[in-house]
Design an enzyme around this catalytic site. Sequence first.
Site, mmCIF file in Angstrom:
data_model
loop_
_atom_site.group_PDB
_atom_site.id
_atom_site.type_symbol
_atom_site.label_atom_id
_atom_site.label_comp_id
_atom_site.label_asym_id
_atom_site.label_seq_id
_atom_site.Cartn_x
_atom_site.Cartn_y
_atom_site.Cartn_z
ATOM 1 N N SER B 53 0.842 -1.078 0.066
ATOM 2 C CA SER B 53 0.089 -0.275 0.170
ATOM 3 C C SER B 53 0.970 1.410 0.068
ATOM 4 C CB SER B 53 -1.103 -0.028 1.139
ATOM 5 O OG SER B 53 -0.281 0.060 2.372
ATOM 6 N N HIS B 54 2.156 1.066 0.281
ATOM 7 C CA HIS B 54 2.777 2.253 0.219
ATOM 8 C C HIS B 54 4.195 1.808 -0.734
ATOM 9 C CE1 HIS B 54 1.268 3.175 4.100
ATOM 10 N NE2 HIS B 54 1.200 4.542 3.582
ATOM 11 N N ASP B 194 -5.166 1.053 2.112
ATOM 12 C CA ASP B 194 -5.790 -0.325 2.311
ATOM 13 C C ASP B 194 -6.987 -0.267 2.020
ATOM 14 O OD1 ASP B 194 -3.245 -1.703 2.839
ATOM 15 O OD2 ASP B 194 -3.598 -1.697 4.897
#
Lengths: 343, 343
Positions: B53-54, B194
């Site tokens: 997610s990053h 998320d």
Amino acid sequence: MTAAPVTSNTQTLDFVALVELLEQIFIRHGTSADVAKTLALNCAGAERDGAHSHGVFRIPGYVSTLNSGWVDGQAVPVVEDVASGFVRVDAANGFAQPALSAARALLVEKARSAGIAVLAIRNSHHFAALWPDVEPFAYEGLVALSVVNSMTCVVPHGADRPLFGTNPIAFAAPRAGGDPIVFDLATSAIAHGDVQIAARKGQRLPAGMGVDSLGQPTEDPKAILEGGALLPFGGHKGSALSMMVELLAAALTGGNFSFEFDWSNHPGAKTPWTGQLLIVIDPSKSAGQDFAQRSEELVRQMHGVGLKRLPGDRRHQQRAKSAAEGIALEAEVLANLRELANP
Amino acid sequence: MTAAPVTSNTQTLDFVALVELLEQIFIRHGTSADVAKTLALNCAGAERDGAHSHGVFRIPGYVSTLNSGWVDGQAVPVVEDVASGFVRVDAANGFAQPALSAARALLVEKARSAGIAVLAIRNSHHFAALWPDVEPFAYEGLVALSVVNSMTCVVPHGADRPLFGTNPIAFAAPRAGGDPIVFDLATSAIAHGDVQIAARKGQRLPAGMGVDSLGQPTEDPKAILEGGALLPFGGHKGSALSMMVELLAAALTGGNFSFEFDWSNHPGAKTPWTGQLLIVIDPSKSAGQDFAQRSEELVRQMHGVGLKRLPGDRRHQQRAKSAAEGIALEAEVLANLRELANP
């Protein structure tokens, strides 16, 4: 915190009288006058502010602990000036609050000079609420954060058996328009004192607070206290924070982890023999607008989105009420305290 | 973090190649070479460690933000040496990571000398995971804590409407027997990234993560993203911690609160324009046994009560796997990245 029971059989006394009564109890059970004063102010302050699980409810535990020889009520803390932002205290097997008192002036001086300072207390017993340790810094314009570890009673998220303490985190920040912003939260789903109070009252707990001696979820406070354990708040996140508290309050101070001390030879001992960390920041070193004005703006916006009550508000309101009306205690509780003061 | 989808249509490349590709993308979209290097290492590191997610998932957001003129990709951070334990940085409307890089050596020097030091970054954009900011300190034997506020999307506990950001807290501590202990937790019930990933995949969320545009509980990630909001983790406790992050990362740095910036004139802007605080402590100033030995003992005891996986373990395992096998990316994702690098 739990609301005080309202009964017709209640007596009130003012703050100073309650402090004096508690001082007498501590001295009668072997503490020095200094230690008695510090602990009495702390405990009476919690009672005055409606934080009953850390008020006079704690006195029998203090007394049985002192009677057991587990803690040294005469201990003289040893303050060590380690670096321009680092103070250590060996509490010498005494209580944590006199250790904080002994180092407090040096800590504030360092925070104002270095911009930030840390106080690492070890070999200490903390049996009180944590917010009284941080709130006074905010009244002096400083931001304060503190953590203290306690005794094995919390199951780490994903584990089977307890290891961590209830390991609270407390924070205080000044605010231009009113009392400081203060919170004090156990990283367990519920504070140990509140489980004890619920057990004493025969109340059930909400789901998700703890497990019984077989590791099964339970809502019975007695099952938690008798061989069971607490759960961390917020699942893996609260568990990570509780682990951080162990590292900061024990590993970084030179104190015991929550699972390291053995009081089995001291029946009646109730106080965890661990460590405590405080971090104090001077917001006058910050860029931009005055910190207290900024925190006031945050409070204004929080009320703007519908928040009724800030953390700490209830305590500050109860404090004002106690100042006006006195501190209400059940007659039986007061009689017991008087008996402990003059046995 | 969400597991990468396993498909037959996956290509692998090594860390250096991914960093170079991302650097090219940043430079092509107007950043300086220094900023490109810093952001590319950060983003490729997250992808390598399985923090999808990053990872490269964030690249389109970086690109649209740079294209919108919202953030200055050429910004040169201004480091201010304020006191023996206090460093400030004006990120000059640039990204937060180059500001940290610019102040890092001074921060470490102060932490080792004063025992503790704080870095207050303002006027900065943080669009990445927070653990990469703290983990390197632990590899140098230091304990690090960081908080960053983001953008209004979390309803304070007890309020009706959103105010706080997802406001993560990250912590890292050295450990004698292995990789550091590291965690990075959003104070929201779920990270914003998320929610975006779940929406893209058409997945529902667990209960208690967020509310829709009418303030009603929902498990639909799209309802949260389209006018809804997140909830804090752990009720009033997570909410108190989120409030603390606003105070530390914004009020104490001179940065914006999560609700203060207005990007409406910059369509495509995705990066919160706020502040970040880091606190670094030198555990060699502690009393007692070596800190890293003590944290190792805590880890040993955590495993002893049945804990299978420490916070950070999964990232460190995925890092080793990526080093051995390369970083797997979907072919379509890789093609899109290559197109962004050579438009």
